[in-house]
Design a protein around this motif. Structure first.
Motif, PDB file in Angstrom:
ATOM      1  N   PRO C 130     -76.391  28.760 -29.087  1.00 32.61           N
ATOM      2  CA  PRO C 130     -76.919  28.585 -27.723  1.00 32.61           C
ATOM      3  C   PRO C 130     -77.658  27.258 -27.615  1.00 32.61           C
ATOM      4  CG  PRO C 130     -78.159  30.239 -28.951  1.00 32.61           C
ATOM      5  CD  PRO C 130     -76.977  29.900 -29.775  1.00 32.61           C
ATOM      6  N   PRO C 131     -77.599  26.622 -26.449  1.00 34.39           N
ATOM      7  CA  PRO C 131     -78.237  25.305 -26.308  1.00 34.39           C
ATOM      8  C   PRO C 131     -79.729  25.382 -26.613  1.00 34.39           C
ATOM      9  CG  PRO C 131     -77.457  26.152 -24.190  1.00 34.39           C
ATOM     10  CD  PRO C 131     -76.932  27.063 -25.235  1.00 34.39           C
ATOM     11  N   LEU C 132     -80.223  24.457 -27.395  1.00 32.86           N
ATOM     12  CA  LEU C 132     -81.631  24.445 -27.790  1.00 32.86           C
ATOM     13  C   LEU C 132     -82.446  23.519 -26.904  1.00 32.86           C
ATOM     14  CD1 LEU C 132     -81.061  24.148 -31.606  1.00 32.86           C
ATOM     15  CD2 LEU C 132     -81.716  26.187 -30.355  1.00 32.86           C
ATOM     16  N   PHE C 133     -81.828  22.393 -26.571  1.00 33.90           N
ATOM     17  CA  PHE C 133     -82.531  21.432 -25.715  1.00 33.90           C
ATOM     18  C   PHE C 133     -82.102  21.696 -24.299  1.00 33.90           C
ATOM     19  CE2 PHE C 133     -82.709  19.161 -29.654  1.00 33.90           C
ATOM     20  CZ  PHE C 133     -83.890  18.468 -29.592  1.00 33.90           C
ATOM     21  N   LYS C 134     -82.974  22.187 -23.501  1.00 31.39           N
ATOM     22  CA  LYS C 134     -82.581  22.371 -22.102  1.00 31.39           C
ATOM     23  C   LYS C 134     -83.220  21.272 -21.279  1.00 31.39           C
ATOM     24  CE  LYS C 134     -81.618  27.266 -22.330  1.00 31.39           C
ATOM     25  NZ  LYS C 134     -82.435  27.756 -23.459  1.00 31.39           N
ATOM     26  N   GLY C 135     -82.581  21.000 -20.163  1.00 27.92           N
ATOM     27  CA  GLY C 135     -83.178  20.070 -19.217  1.00 27.92           C
ATOM     28  C   GLY C 135     -82.920  18.624 -19.543  1.00 27.92           C
ATOM     29  N   GLY C 136     -83.415  17.777 -18.656  1.00 31.55           N
ATOM     30  CA  GLY C 136     -83.200  16.358 -18.800  1.00 31.55           C
ATOM     31  C   GLY C 136     -83.853  15.698 -17.617  1.00 31.55           C
ATOM     32  N   ILE C 137     -83.525  14.447 -17.451  1.00 37.52           N
ATOM     33  CA  ILE C 137     -84.092  13.774 -16.289  1.00 37.52           C
ATOM     34  C   ILE C 137     -82.982  13.363 -15.351  1.00 37.52           C
ATOM     35  CG2 ILE C 137     -86.255  12.963 -17.282  1.00 37.52           C
ATOM     36  CD1 ILE C 137     -84.768  10.344 -17.916  1.00 37.52           C
ATOM     37  N   GLU C 138     -83.297  13.394 -14.072  1.00 36.30           N
ATOM     38  CA  GLU C 138     -82.317  12.924 -13.109  1.00 36.30           C
ATOM     39  C   GLU C 138     -82.528  11.436 -12.924  1.00 36.30           C
ATOM     40  OE1 GLU C 138     -82.658  15.167  -9.577  1.00 36.30           O
ATOM     41  OE2 GLU C 138     -81.994  17.032 -10.524  1.00 36.30           O
ATOM     42  N   ILE C 139     -81.482  10.703 -13.104  1.00 33.84           N
ATOM     43  CA  ILE C 139     -81.618   9.255 -13.001  1.00 33.84           C
ATOM     44  C   ILE C 139     -81.381   8.821 -11.577  1.00 33.84           C
ATOM     45  CG2 ILE C 139     -80.632   7.064 -13.719  1.00 33.84           C
ATOM     46  CD1 ILE C 139     -80.050   8.233 -16.349  1.00 33.84           C
ATOM     47  N   LEU C 140     -80.383   9.413 -10.996  1.00 33.15           N
ATOM     48  CA  LEU C 140     -79.958   8.933  -9.696  1.00 33.15           C
ATOM     49  C   LEU C 140     -79.444  10.131  -8.933  1.00 33.15           C
ATOM     50  CD1 LEU C 140     -79.683   5.971  -8.650  1.00 33.15           C
ATOM     51  CD2 LEU C 140     -77.255   6.198  -9.111  1.00 33.15           C
ATOM     52  N   ARG C 141     -79.882  10.277  -7.705  1.00 34.71           N
ATOM     53  CA  ARG C 141     -79.388  11.400  -6.925  1.00 34.71           C
ATOM     54  C   ARG C 141     -78.520  10.856  -5.802  1.00 34.71           C
ATOM     55  NH1 ARG C 141     -81.103  16.655  -6.096  1.00 34.71           N
ATOM     56  NH2 ARG C 141     -82.974  16.398  -7.345  1.00 34.71           N
ATOM     57  N   GLY C 142     -77.254  11.090  -5.883  1.00 36.01           N
ATOM     58  CA  GLY C 142     -76.351  10.620  -4.828  1.00 36.01           C
ATOM     59  C   GLY C 142     -76.162  11.693  -3.797  1.00 36.01           C
ATOM     60  N   ASP C 143     -75.237  11.424  -2.869  1.00 36.56           N
ATOM     61  CA  ASP C 143     -75.005  12.381  -1.785  1.00 36.56           C
ATOM     62  C   ASP C 143     -74.441  13.684  -2.324  1.00 36.56           C
ATOM     63  OD1 ASP C 143     -75.764  10.295  -0.211  1.00 36.56           O
ATOM     64  OD2 ASP C 143     -73.697   9.585   0.056  1.00 36.56           O
TER      65      ASP C 143
END
Lengths: 422, 269, 304
Positions: C130-143
């Motif tokens: 199962p994934p251990l690292f969850k999440g991240g950062i959003e760099i760019l939010r497009g339409d």
């Protein structure tokens, strides 16, 4: 004879055991168990102990035997027969060919034996084909299976879509495969040694990926089934003759038996293989064959003598590919079904191993290596899961034992012999 | 001296990066003559050979081989065509034999193009036609002639790689002669030979010149060979020609002595 | 544009992993001119060992996920390196002076052995984690599309950069690296000058295996599934990367790895996922046609 160095052997043994234990600890000591919820661990540390013990004792004995046998055991085991008895090879060759011809009629030859022999012969033929490329011309081809695949699919498609007969398709399949060889070879053959290896390997994978994904043409991973069987001058080997045909059994007034077809297929591949062998033996004595070998020895010297390396390499590449194409179309008609799965890299590796283990350039060596690598494991089918492990292990061990192959002696293709005095 | 030269090298320059291995070099070699190229190590002699035989392509200059049918411009040909069409044969400083093939096979391979024509690209041979066996017989005769000439006839069926050094050198010359060259380029043929072998080599080379009427181009450090058999000597230093003349003239040439022994005034300083 | 950026990030992550494996190929080739076919399998072993080590640490040792990962990283590097060493010692060293193809066949045999050994000892089914690292950062939010960089991707790229730095330092600044470069240039001469070439070659295999082990751990975390077969394709891709970059050149291996990763990501993103392997190989052929020694490979001047 050197004195036995017991303390050193002991030290080697203990060291070997320790290393083996460390290696085995993660992979044997633990076992990943994928239960329904999550991945858990199982343990079997006793295995680690066994591994350490086996390796330790093995290393100890090896170390001892090195001292006791300064001449090195391997060298004693197989003298270079070819060198010692120049005629032996010739007799061995004829003997093997004669034995192969009478094999199906021998009392102990049942259907499964003939079937296994057929399989071995396919690899012998492939080995002989690749031997031209690797053994004679010295071009490292890791994608030979691509030409095998081209041959198999050529026949399968021509037969199922255009309804052409096996005997017409066989030469066509060879031609297509040779054409592929030229098309691939033309851009890449100027690459040297290992670059050629990776490009041919890549090409082999490309062919497989295309076969897998070009649904409309190749039917993708599902493969092509109901590939027609070959006929003997129009006689079929089925129980009941299709409309307008006669069966082999009816024609000769025999009782129908599935064995007839198995034996017939065996003789087809035997004939194809012998043809490959005769072709190679002959061409080795012709300018083009000698040029292949010269190119393997020294390309620069070849150029200084007016030999165009590109055309010579291309001819070797195409000739080898042609034989792979023949073998491929036979494979297709024998199986009646082909899919991309039959043409993976491991096939190329097996064929290359047969050539190298046989002793590059040696025709009989190829037969021996094919018997060893393909024939022998067939008898251990029950041990299915350990088969490939043993196969890989055998590749390593034979190379360590005979680095230049089982039969590495080369006889000149032309002799001055007694004429010398003239 | 005959009016037309056999080989004409004009303004040839070969650069590796910033290094001028051969720099604006011009000289001629005449038919039926032995022309020696001498010079200290690194003077560009082997590079020059590689330019003549097509293994390198000079950046500047023209290399012309005058055949009876007219001139052939070597710098425009591929290396194998220089051997095949222009008929320039060569040997190598680090002997390049087909080591695991027999002595005889080495000489048969050298006749590849002639035998390929005779066998209609091996087809006639595959079918076992008499036409090919006849051609192979002729090829074997030629090989036997040259083996006899270099004294290796009794070793014809041995592996080339198993021969002693001096024999390998002679075999390489015999092999180059099997392409029927108009010009034969020899890269240090006397290197590693003992005095007796060196003497035999002189006889062999003058024999090739006198009996077969071809031109020889010779790189050599062994002055007994150079001065003994050369008709013309070209001296290179740092990729340039510093002198050319007959052996006697070269022996007395100031520039040559300086190149070999160093600048006298430098030594004093 | 957003989509492009996302594929770029994915490609770089994948490329970093390929690059780490490719270094093992390139170093071994540089020093003994041999394609170490079993290297892909070493990476596969690394993946298995890392998973086992991680599970051991967290379920039996009761450590936290973070500590478990660090322990797994260290033990995987050590144990996989030992495998790399053992393979060289058993299957290649006795063939040092053998004909050129002998070690290649031995390596292919070794690769088959290791693959089947893992299958037998750990089972053929894929191993999910199962994934251990969850999440991240959003760099760019497009339409319609959001570009994100997961923490795991950051870790992979950062770790790769760090390893590359350490590695470059070892090769260029330490005496081991100097001996390695000397052996690569001229093994006989290096031996005459007192370099223990056998030991240097062993060290090369150990280094390559260490990096492959890290790649194995990364893949386990990134994809979350491993099986005994992953070594083959990854091995081929990494070797392709090494050749593409210029075999024998360390920056070349990294560059080649990144390029192969990017080609795959963009090809699957824009064209078809089925033919991504074909794309990678085709690019390789094209590059070799114009630069026969790869992108950063030194052109070999043939001594005649």
């Amino acid at each position: 004879m050197a004195a036995v160095n017991l303390p050193r052997a002991l030290r080697d043994g203990v060291l070997g055991a320790v290393v083996a234990a460390a290696l085995a600890l993660p992979m044997l000591g633990f076992r990943l168990v994928d239960s329904s919820q999550a991945l858990t661990l199982g343990f079997r540390f006793d295995w680690v102990l066994w591994a350490a013990l086996v390796v330790g004792i093995g290393r100890f004995l090896l170390s001892l035997s090195r001292d006791a046998l300064p001449g090195r055991l391997p060298a004693l085991a197989l003298p270079n027969w070819g060198e010692r008895f120049p005629k032996a090879r010739l007799y061995l060759g004829w003997g093997l060919a004669g034995f192969a011809i009478v094999l199906p009629f021998l009392p102990f030859a049942d259907r499964s034996l003939v079937d296994k022999a057929t399989l071995v012969l396919i690899y012998v033929m492939l080995g002989w084909g690749l031997n031209i490329v690797v053994g004679l011309a010295g071009l490292l081809d890791l994608g030979f299976v691509a030409f095998y695949a081209v041959g198999a699919y050529s026949y399968a498609l021509l037969a199922t879509k255009l309804d052409l007969s096996f005997w017409l398709c066989l030469p066509l399949a060879g031609l297509f495969a040779a054409g592929f060889g030229v098309a691939l070879g033309f851009p890449v053959l100027r690459l040297r040694g290992d670059y050629l290896a990776i490009v041919t390997l890549g090409f082999g994978e490309i062919v497989r990926v295309i076969l897998q994904n070009w649904q409309d043409f190749t039917n993708g991973p599902a493969g092509i089934s109901a590939i027609p069987r070959p006929t003997l001058f129009g006689l079929t080997f089925t129980a009941n003759a299709p409309a307008g045909k006669t069966t082999f059994a009816d024609y000769f007034g025999l009782e129908f038996s599935g064995d007839h077809r198995v034996i017939f297929l065996y003789f087809i591949i035997l004939a194809l293989a012998l043809f490959t062998n005769l072709f190679t033996l002959r061409i080795r004595r012709l300018p083009i064959g000698r040029a292949w070998e010269a190119l393997r020895e020294d390309e620069i010297a070849c150029r200084s003598l007016g030999l165009n390396p590109t055309t010579i390499k291309l001819s070797a590449f195409a000739t080898g590919a042609m034989f792979a194409g023949f073998a491929g179309s036979f494979f297709a008609t024998r199986q009646g079904f082909i899919s991309p799965e039959s043409f993976t890299f491991i096939e190329s590796a097996v064929i290359l191993a047969i050539v190298v283990l046989g002793g590059m350039g040696s025709q009989i060596g190829v037969v021996l290596a094919a018997l060893l690598l393909v024939g022998l494991p067939e008898w251990f089918r029950e041990l299915q899961q350990y088969r490939m492990l043993a196969f890989g292990g055998a590749m390593v061990l034979i190379m360590l034992w005979k680095p230049s192959g089982l039969l590495s002696h080369r006889a000149p293709t032309i002799r001055l012999g007694k004429e010398k005095a003239a | 001296m005959s009016p037309t030269p056999l080989l004409q090298v004009e303004h040839v320059t070969m650069r590796f990066g910033g290094l001028f291995a051969v720099n604006d070099l011009s000289f001629t070699a005449r038919p039926r003559q032995i022309t020696a190229i001498i010079g200290p190590n690194g003077a560009g002699k082997t590079t020059l050979f590689n330019c003549i035989t097509g293994f390198y392509k000079p950046q500047v200059g023209r290399i012309t081989l005058h055949q009876d049918q007219g001139p052939v411009y070597l710098e425009r040909l591929d290396d194998f065509d220089i051997a095949k069409k222009a008929r320039v044969g060569r040997t190598f400083q680090n002997i390049r034999l087909f080591a695991r093939m027999s002595v005889l096979e080495n000489l048969i391979v050298a006749q590849h193009n002639a035998l390929m024509r005779a066998s209609v690209f091996s087809l006639a041979g595959l079918l076992g036609l008499a036409r090919y066996s006849k051609a192979e017989k002729l090829g074997t005769d030629k090989a036997r002639y040259w083996l006899n000439k270099v004294g290796l006839l009794h070793l014809a069926d041995e592996d080339a790689g198993s021969l002693p050094y001096g024999s390998q050198r002679r075999l390489e010359i015999a092999r180059a002669m099997c392409i029927d060259p108009l010009l034969l380029c020899l890269d240090e043929p006397a290197a590693g030979l003992n005095p007796r072998e060196s003497q035999e080599l002189n006889t062999l080379l003058t024999g090739i010149r006198d009996e077969h009427g071809i031109g020889l181009l010779l790189i050599e450090h062994d002055m007994s060979v150079v001065m003994g058999i050369s008709d013309w000597v070209v001296v290179l230093d740092y990729g340039r020609k510093i002198a050319a003349g007959n052996p006697a003239e070269i022996r007395a040439d100031e520039a040559v002595i300086r190149a070999y022994l160093g600048e006298p005034d430098e030594a004093e300083a | 544009m957003e989509y492009f950026l996302q594929q770029l990030i994915n490609g770089l992550t994948l490329g970093a992993i390929y690059g780490l494996i490719a270094i093992g190929y390139t170093m071994v080739y540089g020093i003994i001119r041999m394609i170490n076919f079993a290297h892909g399998e070493i990476y596969m072993l690394g993946a298995f060992i890392s998973l086992i080590a991680f599970l051991t640490a967290t379920t039996i040792g009761g450590t936290s996920v973070a500590l478990g990962l660090i322990l797994a990283l260290v033990s995987t590097m050590i144990l996989t390196a030992l495998w790399g060493w053992a393979v060289e010692r058993v299957a290649y060293r006795p063939l040092r002076n053998a004909p050129k193809l002998a070690p290649l066949i031995s390596a292919i045999g070794m690769s088959i052995v290791l693959q089947n050994f893992s299958q037998l000892s750990q089972g053929a089914r894929v191993k999910p984690l199962p994934p251990l690292f969850k999440g991240g950062i959003e760099i760019l939010r497009g339409d319609s599309f959001t570009v994100s960089l997961s923490y795991l991707q950051m870790v992979i790229i950062a770790l790769t950069v760090l390893l590359m730095a350490v590695f470059t330092w070892v090769i260029t600044r330490t005496s081991l690296g100097r001996a390695q470069r000397a052996t690569e240039q001229d093994m006989k001469m290096a031996a005459l000058l007192g370099v223990n070439t056998d030991r240097i070659i062993s060290a090369t295999f150990v280094m390559g295996a260490t990096l492959a082990a890290v790649a194995g751990l990364m893949v386990t975390l990134y994809y979350g599934v491993i099986d005994f077969y992953i070594g083959f394709l990854a091995g081929i891709k990494a070797f392709t990367a090494a050749v593409l970059g210029g075999i024998g050149s360390l920056p070349g291996a990294m560059l080649g790895g990144l390029l192969i990763g990017l080609i795959e990501a963009f090809w699957s993103g824009y064209f078809s996922i089925e033919y991504k392997d074909v794309a990678a190989f085709s690019i390789l052929v094209l590059v070799l046609l114009f630069r026969p020694t790869g992108l950063l490979g030194r052109p070999e001047v043939e001594k005649i």
